[in-house]
Design an enzyme around this catalytic site. Structure first.
Site, PDB file in Angstrom:
ATOM      1  N   HIS A 169      15.757  -8.898  -2.283  1.00 23.66           N
ATOM      2  CA  HIS A 169      15.742  -7.436  -2.398  1.00 23.66           C
ATOM      3  C   HIS A 169      15.148  -6.785  -1.162  1.00 23.66           C
ATOM      4  O   HIS A 169      14.498  -7.420  -0.341  1.00 23.66           O
ATOM      5  CB  HIS A 169      14.947  -6.998  -3.637  1.00 23.66           C
ATOM      6  CG  HIS A 169      13.492  -7.372  -3.593  1.00 23.66           C
ATOM      7  ND1 HIS A 169      13.048  -8.651  -3.835  1.00 23.66           N
ATOM      8  CD2 HIS A 169      12.381  -6.631  -3.325  1.00 23.66           C
ATOM      9  CE1 HIS A 169      11.729  -8.695  -3.729  1.00 23.66           C
ATOM     10  NE2 HIS A 169      11.297  -7.467  -3.410  1.00 23.66           N
ATOM     11  N   ASP A 171      12.526  -3.581  -0.838  1.00 26.10           N
ATOM     12  CA  ASP A 171      11.627  -2.893  -1.774  1.00 26.10           C
ATOM     13  C   ASP A 171      12.148  -1.498  -2.130  1.00 26.10           C
ATOM     14  O   ASP A 171      12.565  -0.729  -1.260  1.00 26.10           O
ATOM     15  CB  ASP A 171      10.227  -2.769  -1.169  1.00 26.10           C
ATOM     16  CG  ASP A 171       9.500  -4.100  -1.139  1.00 26.10           C
ATOM     17  OD1 ASP A 171       9.685  -4.906  -2.057  1.00 26.10           O
ATOM     18  OD2 ASP A 171       8.744  -4.326  -0.170  1.00 26.10           O
ATOM     19  N   HIS A 313      13.971  -9.761   1.327  1.00 21.80           N
ATOM     20  CA  HIS A 313      12.938 -10.770   1.114  1.00 21.80           C
ATOM     21  C   HIS A 313      12.963 -11.264  -0.329  1.00 21.80           C
ATOM     22  O   HIS A 313      13.523 -10.638  -1.217  1.00 21.80           O
ATOM     23  CB  HIS A 313      11.547 -10.274   1.523  1.00 21.80           C
ATOM     24  CG  HIS A 313      11.052  -9.080   0.768  1.00 21.80           C
ATOM     25  ND1 HIS A 313      11.388  -7.794   1.094  1.00 21.80           N
ATOM     26  CD2 HIS A 313      10.200  -8.986  -0.276  1.00 21.80           C
ATOM     27  CE1 HIS A 313      10.782  -6.942   0.280  1.00 21.80           C
ATOM     28  NE2 HIS A 313      10.055  -7.641  -0.570  1.00 21.80           N
ATOM     29  N   ARG A 329      -0.101  -4.606  -0.867  1.00 16.37           N
ATOM     30  CA  ARG A 329       0.948  -4.106   0.007  1.00 16.37           C
ATOM     31  C   ARG A 329       0.811  -2.602   0.181  1.00 16.37           C
ATOM     32  O   ARG A 329       0.490  -1.889  -0.774  1.00 16.37           O
ATOM     33  CB  ARG A 329       2.321  -4.424  -0.600  1.00 16.37           C
ATOM     34  CG  ARG A 329       3.496  -4.149   0.310  1.00 16.37           C
ATOM     35  CD  ARG A 329       4.793  -4.445  -0.417  1.00 16.37           C
ATOM     36  NE  ARG A 329       5.232  -3.304  -1.212  1.00 16.37           N
ATOM     37  CZ  ARG A 329       6.020  -3.384  -2.276  1.00 16.37           C
ATOM     38  NH1 ARG A 329       6.424  -4.561  -2.707  1.00 16.37           N
ATOM     39  NH2 ARG A 329       6.375  -2.295  -2.926  1.00 16.37           N
TER      40      ARG A 329
END
Length: 359
Positions: A169, A171, A313, A329
């Site tokens: 995907h 994000d 990722h 994150r």
């Protein structure tokens, strides 16, 4: 460990308290808080984004001249940098970092001292910080997305029911203005496993045949948050905003490099606009397989900064029965994805650069 739930007053208190997230992750496990009212978060507003990588030095001298060691991990994606602290970057270094990550997709910085407050300041340098519609976060830090998984994680049922190839995907690609430069700081890692795989969407485009490239250019695809909304409802968590989906180009142009990149993935892309369901499903499955099987443009890493626009990722959940994994994150938003028909592929740009150097 079940997540804590806090009040809306606490959740909207953005006074950062200098939390030690490494300590929280180690001692408390999944320490996230959730709001109790949808009104605690406004809908995201559109904004004009100008990427600071446009100011970067083509030689990235402020990075290369100050690193003790720097090398490309693979030919197509990933550069590892030693001797530079992200907490101490100058404005010039941030410009050069934005250009370098736009070109290389993923940057790995080792032995970093950056804490969560410094991470937020770092993220704000690249765009407004994203607050997730459904996930929890540390108390007082709604802009911080926590990564915590162990053998008791509530997500394990979903992870056990899917294959690793289904988890590629970008994000929150369902937002109107998805993320750009993204920072992930790991504080607790298992003794083995727990890496993240990245794939270059520049190279993914380049690996398609010219006929397929031409067919895909100009098409648009729907990106949906519905699965994450369904998970939040199942866990009785508040969905903070009503926005569910966006339409983005299948091939997008990076605003800094001007290179074309494939922008669909199995986690959030649900259909191609204008095609029948049969046609859309077939084309998307072909592209999803293309991404997952692209071993020559993938890299497997721990600890990183990456560009969400031009990399896919895939976190590898091979450690759940071994040890917990914890990190956080920070996710700045950027421009609305677009396609410039005059943009080039990375392969074409590299070929022209080599020819220019020979003159």
């Amino acid at each position: 460990m079940a997540p804590n739930v806090t009040t809306v007053e606490e959740i909207t208190d953005s006074l950062h308290q200098g939390l030690d997230l490494a300590k929280l992750g180690k001692e408390q496990g999944r320490y996230l808080v959730y709001p109790d009212k949808k009104a605690s978060y406004p809908e995201l507003e559109p904004f004009e984004h100008k990427d600071r990588g446009l100011r970067g030095d083509p030689k990235k001298a402020s990075i290369y001249d100050n690193a003790t060691k720097i090398f490309d991990v693979t030919p197509h994606i990933g550069t590892e940098i030693h001797g530079i602290q992200l907490s101490q970057l100058t404005e010039t270094q941030k410009d050069d970092l934005a250009l370098l990550v736009a070109e290389r997709g993923v940057l790995v910085f080792r032995d970093q001292d950056i804490n969560v407050d410094q991470g937020l300041e770092f993220g704000k340098s690249f765009g407004p910080l994203h607050v997730h519609s459904t996930f929890g976060h540390p108390p007082g830090y709604p802009e911080v997305h926590v990564v915590y998984y162990d053998e008791n994680s509530v997500e394990r049922e979903y992870l056990d029911a899917t294959t690793q190839t289904e988890q590629w995907h970008n994000d929150v690609s369902y937002e109107e203005q998805p993320p750009s430069v993204t920072l992930l700081k790991m504080t607790l890692v298992p003794p083995t496993g727990g890496d993240t795989m990245f794939a270059s969407s520049y190279a993914a485009y380049d690996r398609l045949s010219p006929s397929m490239q031409k067919f895909l250019e100009g098409l648009q695809a729907k990106h949906s948050a519905q699965r994450q909304f369904d998970e939040a409802n199942a866990q009785n968590h508040v969905i903070r905003r009503t926005h569910v989906e966006s339409i983005h180009p299948v091939i997008r142009t990076h605003p800094v490099t001007g290179w074309k990149a494939l922008y669909v993935q199995p986690e959030f892309t649900t259909s191609i606009v204008g095609l029948s369901k049969h046609e859309s499903d077939a084309i998307l499955q072909l592209l999803f397989n293309h991404i997952s099987a692209g071993y020559d443009f993938q890299v497997r890493l721990k600890w990183e900064v990456w560009d969400n626009r031009t990399t896919f990722h895939n976190p590898i959940f091979d450690y759940l029965d071994v040890a917990p994994r914890h990190g956080w994150r920070v996710t700045p938003q950027a421009e609305k994805p677009y396609f410039d028909p005059n943009s080039k592929s990375k392969k074409q740009a590299d070929r022209e650069a080599r020819a220019a150097r020979k003159q």
